[in-house]
Motif scaffolding. Structure first.
Motif, PDB file in Angstrom:
ATOM      1  N   ASP A  77       0.761  -1.212  -0.109  1.00  0.00           N
ATOM      2  CA  ASP A  77       0.059  -0.051   0.003  1.00  0.00           C
ATOM      3  C   ASP A  77       0.997   1.105  -0.092  1.00  0.00           C
ATOM      4  O   ASP A  77       2.012   1.304   0.291  1.00  0.00           O
ATOM      5  CB  ASP A  77      -0.743   0.033   1.330  1.00  0.00           C
ATOM      6  CG  ASP A  77      -1.769  -1.307   1.338  1.00  0.00           C
ATOM      7  OD1 ASP A  77      -2.737  -1.158   0.446  1.00  0.00           O
ATOM      8  OD2 ASP A  77      -1.827  -1.901   2.195  1.00  0.00           O
ATOM      9  N   ASP A  80      -0.840   7.277   1.203  1.00  0.00           N
ATOM     10  CA  ASP A  80      -2.484   7.680   0.911  1.00  0.00           C
ATOM     11  C   ASP A  80      -3.411   6.676   1.122  1.00  0.00           C
ATOM     12  O   ASP A  80      -4.276   6.830   1.926  1.00  0.00           O
ATOM     13  CB  ASP A  80      -2.490   8.394  -0.451  1.00  0.00           C
ATOM     14  CG  ASP A  80      -1.880   9.679  -0.674  1.00  0.00           C
ATOM     15  OD1 ASP A  80      -1.463  10.139   0.462  1.00  0.00           O
ATOM     16  OD2 ASP A  80      -1.599  10.137  -1.703  1.00  0.00           O
ATOM     17  N   GLU A  81      -3.119   5.514   0.428  1.00  0.00           N
ATOM     18  CA  GLU A  81      -4.186   4.312   0.804  1.00  0.00           C
ATOM     19  C   GLU A  81      -4.273   3.906   2.425  1.00  0.00           C
ATOM     20  O   GLU A  81      -5.440   3.679   2.607  1.00  0.00           O
ATOM     21  CB  GLU A  81      -3.611   3.165   0.183  1.00  0.00           C
ATOM     22  CG  GLU A  81      -3.835   3.369  -1.439  1.00  0.00           C
ATOM     23  CD  GLU A  81      -3.095   2.303  -2.236  1.00  0.00           C
ATOM     24  OE1 GLU A  81      -3.641   1.973  -3.353  1.00  0.00           O
ATOM     25  OE2 GLU A  81      -2.143   1.708  -1.870  1.00  0.00           O
ATOM     26  N   ILE A  83      -3.862   6.011   5.042  1.00  0.00           N
ATOM     27  CA  ILE A  83      -4.361   7.005   5.448  1.00  0.00           C
ATOM     28  C   ILE A  83      -5.947   6.942   5.274  1.00  0.00           C
ATOM     29  O   ILE A  83      -6.508   7.105   5.908  1.00  0.00           O
ATOM     30  CB  ILE A  83      -3.868   8.412   5.108  1.00  0.00           C
ATOM     31  CG1 ILE A  83      -2.350   8.638   5.620  1.00  0.00           C
ATOM     32  CG2 ILE A  83      -4.910   9.620   5.405  1.00  0.00           C
ATOM     33  CD1 ILE A  83      -1.777   9.925   5.163  1.00  0.00           C
ATOM     34  N   LYS A  84      -6.427   6.652   4.089  1.00  0.00           N
ATOM     35  CA  LYS A  84      -7.899   6.380   3.745  1.00  0.00           C
ATOM     36  C   LYS A  84      -8.369   5.455   4.410  1.00  0.00           C
ATOM     37  O   LYS A  84      -9.648   5.559   4.630  1.00  0.00           O
ATOM     38  CB  LYS A  84      -7.867   6.456   1.991  1.00  0.00           C
ATOM     39  CG  LYS A  84      -7.586   7.659   1.502  1.00  0.00           C
ATOM     40  CD  LYS A  84      -7.899   7.313  -0.074  1.00  0.00           C
ATOM     41  CE  LYS A  84      -7.381   8.497  -0.928  1.00  0.00           C
ATOM     42  NZ  LYS A  84      -7.333   8.543  -2.211  1.00  0.00           N
ATOM     43  N   GLU A  85      -7.615   4.347   4.531  1.00  0.00           N
ATOM     44  CA  GLU A  85      -8.205   3.157   5.238  1.00  0.00           C
ATOM     45  C   GLU A  85      -8.243   3.436   6.748  1.00  0.00           C
ATOM     46  O   GLU A  85      -9.433   2.844   7.146  1.00  0.00           O
ATOM     47  CB  GLU A  85      -7.411   2.037   5.103  1.00  0.00           C
ATOM     48  CG  GLU A  85      -7.547   0.602   5.883  1.00  0.00           C
ATOM     49  CD  GLU A  85      -8.698   0.009   4.892  1.00  0.00           C
ATOM     50  OE1 GLU A  85      -9.480  -0.825   5.505  1.00  0.00           O
ATOM     51  OE2 GLU A  85      -9.040   0.426   3.652  1.00  0.00           O
ATOM     52  N   SER A  94      -4.354  11.681  10.635  1.00  0.00           N
ATOM     53  CA  SER A  94      -3.297  11.487   9.619  1.00  0.00           C
ATOM     54  C   SER A  94      -2.144  11.513  10.551  1.00  0.00           C
ATOM     55  O   SER A  94      -0.637  11.406  10.112  1.00  0.00           O
ATOM     56  CB  SER A  94      -3.321  12.368   8.547  1.00  0.00           C
ATOM     57  OG  SER A  94      -3.348  13.629   9.054  1.00  0.00           O
TER      58      SER A  94
END
Length: 121
Positions: A77, A80-81, A83-85, A94
């Motif tokens: 990952d 960004d992925e 953090i989104k998860e 964050s």
């Protein structure tokens, strides 16, 4: 580095016993887990009750972190992925992404290594 699923408390114990927190900049820019002796973790959440571990695998990759996500299984990952998860889950922001280096305890002294005896009749 691998281990079975553990509770948040057990994860914090492992983290405190065997890892030291570092700044992201302390990880070499060309770090690749296959070529280096050091090991680094990305810890998501409060380090006292971490929610997720991700192994730093290859800083030059667009997806440098390897982890086991709750619903998607294991894989690589990007930050960004991740953090989104995880951002927004259990109060994770964050700012709750921390980096750790596995502590090394030096080499085993030769006096502690086993000896091999050859006996001839």
């Amino acid at each position: 580095m691998s281990f079975q699923d553990v509770s948040d408390d057990e994860a914090a114990e492992i983290l405190n016993a065997d890892f030291s927190e570092i700044d992201f900049d302390e990880i070499p820019k060309n770090y690749n887990i296959a070529e280096a002796n050091e090991r680094y973790l990305l810890v998501i959440g409060d380090p006292l009750v971490p929610k997720q571990f991700a192994v730093v695998a290859d800083r030059l990759s667009s997806r440098p972190y390897f982890s086991k996500l709750p619903f998607f299984g294991t894989g690589y990952d990007s930050m960004d992925e991740l953090i989104k998860e995880f951002a927004g889950i259990d109060g994770v922001t964050s700012d709750d992404f921390h980096f750790y280096r596995k502590d090394s305890y030096g080499q085993i002294p030769t006096s502690c290594l086993g000896k091999i005896y050859i006996i001839k009749d």
